[in-house]
Design a protein around this motif. Structure first.
Motif, PDB file in Angstrom:
ATOM      1  N   LYS A 155      42.477  17.196  48.105  1.00 54.04           N
ATOM      2  CA  LYS A 155      41.238  17.073  47.309  1.00 54.04           C
ATOM      3  C   LYS A 155      41.559  16.572  45.900  1.00 54.04           C
ATOM      4  O   LYS A 155      40.789  15.808  45.305  1.00 54.04           O
ATOM      5  CB  LYS A 155      40.526  18.426  47.227  1.00 54.04           C
ATOM      6  CG  LYS A 155      39.858  18.821  48.516  1.00 54.04           C
ATOM      7  CD  LYS A 155      39.079  20.111  48.304  1.00 54.04           C
ATOM      8  CE  LYS A 155      38.470  20.590  49.612  1.00 54.04           C
ATOM      9  NZ  LYS A 155      38.132  22.007  49.564  1.00 54.04           N
ATOM     10  N   PHE A 156      42.682  17.008  45.385  1.00 55.34           N
ATOM     11  CA  PHE A 156      43.124  16.544  44.057  1.00 55.34           C
ATOM     12  C   PHE A 156      43.306  15.020  44.072  1.00 55.34           C
ATOM     13  O   PHE A 156      42.874  14.317  43.152  1.00 55.34           O
ATOM     14  CB  PHE A 156      44.436  17.273  43.707  1.00 55.34           C
ATOM     15  CG  PHE A 156      45.067  16.891  42.393  1.00 55.34           C
ATOM     16  CD1 PHE A 156      44.302  16.710  41.246  1.00 55.34           C
ATOM     17  CD2 PHE A 156      46.457  16.744  42.295  1.00 55.34           C
ATOM     18  CE1 PHE A 156      44.899  16.376  40.026  1.00 55.34           C
ATOM     19  CE2 PHE A 156      47.063  16.413  41.086  1.00 55.34           C
ATOM     20  CZ  PHE A 156      46.281  16.224  39.948  1.00 55.34           C
ATOM     21  N   VAL A 157      43.891  14.517  45.154  1.00 54.84           N
ATOM     22  CA  VAL A 157      44.077  13.061  45.292  1.00 54.84           C
ATOM     23  C   VAL A 157      42.719  12.352  45.259  1.00 54.84           C
ATOM     24  O   VAL A 157      42.548  11.341  44.566  1.00 54.84           O
ATOM     25  CB  VAL A 157      44.857  12.725  46.586  1.00 54.84           C
ATOM     26  CG1 VAL A 157      44.853  11.231  46.862  1.00 54.84           C
ATOM     27  CG2 VAL A 157      46.296  13.240  46.493  1.00 54.84           C
ATOM     28  N   SER A 158      41.729  12.898  45.974  1.00 56.53           N
ATOM     29  CA  SER A 158      40.395  12.257  45.974  1.00 56.53           C
ATOM     30  C   SER A 158      39.832  12.208  44.557  1.00 56.53           C
ATOM     31  O   SER A 158      39.259  11.196  44.147  1.00 56.53           O
ATOM     32  CB  SER A 158      39.388  13.028  46.821  1.00 56.53           C
ATOM     33  OG  SER A 158      39.896  13.265  48.066  1.00 56.53           O
ATOM     34  N   LYS A 211      44.996  17.220  29.537  1.00 57.21           N
ATOM     35  CA  LYS A 211      43.823  18.101  29.636  1.00 57.21           C
ATOM     36  C   LYS A 211      42.911  17.643  30.780  1.00 57.21           C
ATOM     37  O   LYS A 211      42.405  18.472  31.540  1.00 57.21           O
ATOM     38  CB  LYS A 211      43.062  18.040  28.308  1.00 57.21           C
ATOM     39  CG  LYS A 211      42.174  19.205  28.075  1.00 57.21           C
ATOM     40  CD  LYS A 211      41.726  19.197  26.640  1.00 57.21           C
ATOM     41  CE  LYS A 211      40.416  19.926  26.495  1.00 57.21           C
ATOM     42  NZ  LYS A 211      39.765  19.611  25.222  1.00 57.21           N
ATOM     43  N   GLU A 212      42.751  16.346  30.910  1.00 55.70           N
ATOM     44  CA  GLU A 212      41.909  15.828  32.003  1.00 55.70           C
ATOM     45  C   GLU A 212      42.483  16.212  33.365  1.00 55.70           C
ATOM     46  O   GLU A 212      41.763  16.600  34.284  1.00 55.70           O
ATOM     47  CB  GLU A 212      41.809  14.286  31.922  1.00 55.70           C
ATOM     48  CG  GLU A 212      40.971  13.774  30.766  1.00 55.70           C
ATOM     49  CD  GLU A 212      39.547  14.288  30.792  1.00 55.70           C
ATOM     50  OE1 GLU A 212      38.939  14.293  31.876  1.00 55.70           O
ATOM     51  OE2 GLU A 212      39.048  14.724  29.726  1.00 55.70           O
ATOM     52  N   LEU A 240      40.811  18.693  36.298  1.00 53.60           N
ATOM     53  CA  LEU A 240      40.613  18.346  37.712  1.00 53.60           C
ATOM     54  C   LEU A 240      41.179  19.444  38.609  1.00 53.60           C
ATOM     55  O   LEU A 240      40.527  19.879  39.571  1.00 53.60           O
ATOM     56  CB  LEU A 240      41.311  17.028  38.058  1.00 53.60           C
ATOM     57  CG  LEU A 240      40.736  15.723  37.496  1.00 53.60           C
ATOM     58  CD1 LEU A 240      41.517  14.529  38.033  1.00 53.60           C
ATOM     59  CD2 LEU A 240      39.274  15.588  37.877  1.00 53.60           C
ATOM     60  N   LEU A 241      42.393  19.893  38.290  1.00 54.23           N
ATOM     61  CA  LEU A 241      43.030  20.920  39.134  1.00 54.23           C
ATOM     62  C   LEU A 241      42.273  22.239  39.071  1.00 54.23           C
ATOM     63  O   LEU A 241      42.114  22.933  40.075  1.00 54.23           O
ATOM     64  CB  LEU A 241      44.488  21.115  38.708  1.00 54.23           C
ATOM     65  CG  LEU A 241      45.463  20.071  39.255  1.00 54.23           C
ATOM     66  CD1 LEU A 241      46.792  20.129  38.527  1.00 54.23           C
ATOM     67  CD2 LEU A 241      45.685  20.277  40.763  1.00 54.23           C
ATOM     68  N   PHE A 259      46.568  27.628  38.286  1.00 56.47           N
ATOM     69  CA  PHE A 259      47.131  26.541  37.472  1.00 56.47           C
ATOM     70  C   PHE A 259      46.728  26.771  36.014  1.00 56.47           C
ATOM     71  O   PHE A 259      45.551  26.979  35.709  1.00 56.47           O
ATOM     72  CB  PHE A 259      46.593  25.194  37.957  1.00 56.47           C
ATOM     73  CG  PHE A 259      47.228  24.043  37.232  1.00 56.47           C
ATOM     74  CD1 PHE A 259      48.468  23.573  37.623  1.00 56.47           C
ATOM     75  CD2 PHE A 259      46.605  23.456  36.137  1.00 56.47           C
ATOM     76  CE1 PHE A 259      49.084  22.531  36.939  1.00 56.47           C
ATOM     77  CE2 PHE A 259      47.210  22.420  35.451  1.00 56.47           C
ATOM     78  CZ  PHE A 259      48.444  21.958  35.858  1.00 56.47           C
ATOM     79  N   ASN A 260      47.699  26.742  35.117  1.00 58.42           N
ATOM     80  CA  ASN A 260      47.417  27.055  33.717  1.00 58.42           C
ATOM     81  C   ASN A 260      48.069  26.027  32.812  1.00 58.42           C
ATOM     82  O   ASN A 260      49.262  25.739  32.942  1.00 58.42           O
ATOM     83  CB  ASN A 260      47.986  28.437  33.377  1.00 58.42           C
ATOM     84  CG  ASN A 260      47.450  29.501  34.328  1.00 58.42           C
ATOM     85  OD1 ASN A 260      46.413  30.077  34.089  1.00 58.42           O
ATOM     86  ND2 ASN A 260      48.160  29.719  35.435  1.00 58.42           N
ATOM     87  N   LEU A 261      47.284  25.519  31.892  1.00 56.86           N
ATOM     88  CA  LEU A 261      47.793  24.510  30.957  1.00 56.86           C
ATOM     89  C   LEU A 261      48.052  25.167  29.604  1.00 56.86           C
ATOM     90  O   LEU A 261      47.214  25.918  29.099  1.00 56.86           O
ATOM     91  CB  LEU A 261      46.729  23.419  30.788  1.00 56.86           C
ATOM     92  CG  LEU A 261      46.991  22.376  29.700  1.00 56.86           C
ATOM     93  CD1 LEU A 261      48.120  21.429  30.107  1.00 56.86           C
ATOM     94  CD2 LEU A 261      45.717  21.566  29.413  1.00 56.86           C
ATOM     95  N   ILE A 262      49.224  24.869  29.037  1.00 54.49           N
ATOM     96  CA  ILE A 262      49.460  25.271  27.641  1.00 54.49           C
ATOM     97  C   ILE A 262      49.911  24.017  26.912  1.00 54.49           C
ATOM     98  O   ILE A 262      50.717  23.242  27.423  1.00 54.49           O
ATOM     99  CB  ILE A 262      50.533  26.386  27.514  1.00 54.49           C
ATOM    100  CG1 ILE A 262      51.794  26.029  28.319  1.00 54.49           C
ATOM    101  CG2 ILE A 262      49.984  27.733  27.970  1.00 54.49           C
ATOM    102  CD1 ILE A 262      52.989  26.859  27.972  1.00 54.49           C
ATOM    103  N   GLN A 263      49.363  23.787  25.753  1.00 54.37           N
ATOM    104  CA  GLN A 263      49.693  22.558  25.019  1.00 54.37           C
ATOM    105  C   GLN A 263      50.514  22.889  23.780  1.00 54.37           C
ATOM    106  O   GLN A 263      50.374  23.954  23.180  1.00 54.37           O
ATOM    107  CB  GLN A 263      48.413  21.858  24.588  1.00 54.37           C
ATOM    108  CG  GLN A 263      47.526  21.462  25.752  1.00 54.37           C
ATOM    109  CD  GLN A 263      47.555  19.967  26.047  1.00 54.37           C
ATOM    110  OE1 GLN A 263      48.557  19.271  25.861  1.00 54.37           O
ATOM    111  NE2 GLN A 263      46.449  19.440  26.505  1.00 54.37           N
TER     112      GLN A 263
END
Ligand code: ADP
Length: 453
Positions: A52-55, A165-166, A170-171, A180-184
């Motif tokens: 689904k991520f690929v789509s 961030k984009e 999506l994820l 799934f966790n983003l840290i900047q």
């Protein structure tokens, strides 16, 4: 705050918040609490999330590629190719790669004993990535980590915060909360992640940073997988097809403005064809269009940052002081943006920075050599060991030469190309472990022996 700068215009594109030590630890806690749920769902469901991520990537390819180009400067056609490549690779993990995570029977010669290997996730994977391939490099770790049931905390490069961030958004829409966790942030955020309670670390970046991370994570014996720098040699034999070799190696050196770990960085050419090869190489280098990376016919965009530009400039200037000659380029281009003209050099030696150090930019030193033996000796004369390429019509001979090269990837009549089925990584100071392929999946698992009597 972290500012995103367009390297073509030097304008600020936007900003994101930098994660403090506390927010890094909170992200890891969140990932830990989501682990058992994610690990226990069916492998095919995790694979479905990747599909689904690929789509989503395909649907948003246009906007994503523009953002990638604006943020790190690669030509728009290359940004689009990167998204296509990432999609193919994620699909491979989801469709083919998942078979490597199924239990594997082990035959034992003892009656009534049965044994199998179970591939189980490790827990939370901390993933730290660079800016040169803002999508492909991260997904080489994120996809196998998620597929095998780990949860993830991702720290992308501080040069590509908006694009990252984009991707994270999506994820987030496809995965359960906390998986799934983003840290900047920059190095201090990276350090906090290394020191946190993650169960393993996957790092792609410079060898210098790799060593720092290895020693910090070594204190807790945290598992690591690392793809680091390279100074890949390119060996050109006297029977090579000159036109094809020039075209292939120009791409090998100047793709992404020369900012790939596996760019062809040192050219050793048998002396019988060195003059002809060099003059064709220089001619084609001069013909490449340098400029606005959003224009479709641009071949060379800006370098990604002022620091990268200044480092390359220092490497070229010092080599010139030591006696090297610039055959074309060798200077910045324009007064705005981090542009450096594609450069070809002669009269270099193994001690000069353009040979002895990794050059992460559009500089090609061409060195004539008496024979293959000398080429191989010089090729191996480096603390790096990532990739190498050999160019010849005699493929059998090239395969024999490949055995003498101390590195992790050898291309024959090609360079810098990844296939998801083939392992990717290096030896010496170029890394530990592998990405892609069966081996790149198994980096993220506990290989558990189960023995039943
Ligand atoms: P590059 O020169 O390719 O940017 P770096 O090794 O400096 O390579 O950076 C790669 C990634 O590592 C980036 O995400 C960066 O923020 C992060 N980083 C840099 N220094 C450290 C550190 N000491 N610990 C953890 N991460 C770091």
């Amino acid at each position: 705050m972290l500012h995103s700068i367009n390297p073509a215009t030097e304008e600020i594109l936007g900003e994101v918040e930098t994660a403090s030590k506390k927010s890094v630890n909170d992200a890891v806690k969140k990932a830990k609490s989501s682990f058992s749920g994610w690990a226990s769902i069916d492998l095919s469901e995790r694979a479905l999330a990747l599909t689904k991520f690929v789509s989503e990537l395909r649907k948003t390819k246009k906007e994503l590629s523009v953002l990638m180009t604006q943020e790190m400067g690669k030509p728009i056609t290359e940004a689009e190719e990167e998204i296509d490549g990432a999609c193919t690779e994620i699909e491979w993990f989801a469709k083919e790669g998942k078979k490597y995570l199924e239990n594997e029977i082990v035959e034992i010669d003892v009656p009534q004993v049965k044994s199998y290997i179970a591939y189980e996730p490790l827990g939370v994977a901390g993933i730290i990535t660079p800016w040169n391939f803002p999508l492909e490099t991260p997904i080489w770790s994120i996809a196998p980590a998620l597929l095998s049931g780990n949860t993830v905390v991702w720290k992308p490069s501080e040069l590509v915060p908006l694009f990252s961030k984009e991707i994270s958004n999506l994820l987030d829409t496809l995965l359960p909360v906390g998986v799934f966790n983003l840290i900047q942030g920059a190095d201090s955020t990276g350090k906090s992640l290394v020191d946190s309670k993650v169960n393993m670390l996957s790092f792609t970046g410079s060898s210098e940073t790799g060593k720092k991370i290895a020693s910090r994570s070594g204190k807790k014996l945290k598992k690591i997988v690392m793809e680091l720098g390279g100074s890949d040699p390119c060996i050109i034999l006297k029977d090579a097809d000159i036109e094809k070799t020039v075209d292939g190696t120009i791409l090998g050196r100047f793709l992404n403005c020369g900012q790939c770990c596996t760019s062809a960085k040192r050219f050793y050419v048998e002396e019988e064809i060195a003059e002809e090869f060099t003059s064709r190489f220089v001619e084609k280098t001069k013909a490449m269009k340098i400029g606005n990376p959003l224009e479709r016919d641009t071949k060379i965009g800006p370098m990604a940052s002022k620091e990268q530009l200044e480092l390359l400039e220092r490497q070229v200037n010092e080599s010139v002081k030591m006696g090297a000659k610039v055959l074309c380029g060798g200077v910045r281009q324009g007064s705005k943006g981090y542009y450096y003209l594609p450069t070809v050099m002669s009269d270099t030696n193994q001690k000069m920075p353009v040979i002895s150090e990794e050059t992460f930019g559009p500089v090609a030193p061409i060195v004539p050599v008496k024979n293959v033996k000398i080429a191989v000796k010089k090729a191996n004369d480096t603390h790096y060991g990532l990739g190498a390429s050999i160019w010849t019509k005699d493929k059998e001979k090239a395969e024999k030469i490949s055995k003498q090269l101390r590195c992790g990837i050898v291309w024959i009549n090609d360079v810098n190309v990844a296939y998801p089925q083939c392992p990717w990584g290096g030896i010496k100071e170029s890394g530990i472990g592998r990405e892609l392929s069966k081996y790149g999946i198994l980096e993220f698992v506990n290989i558990k022996s189960v023995i039943v009597k």
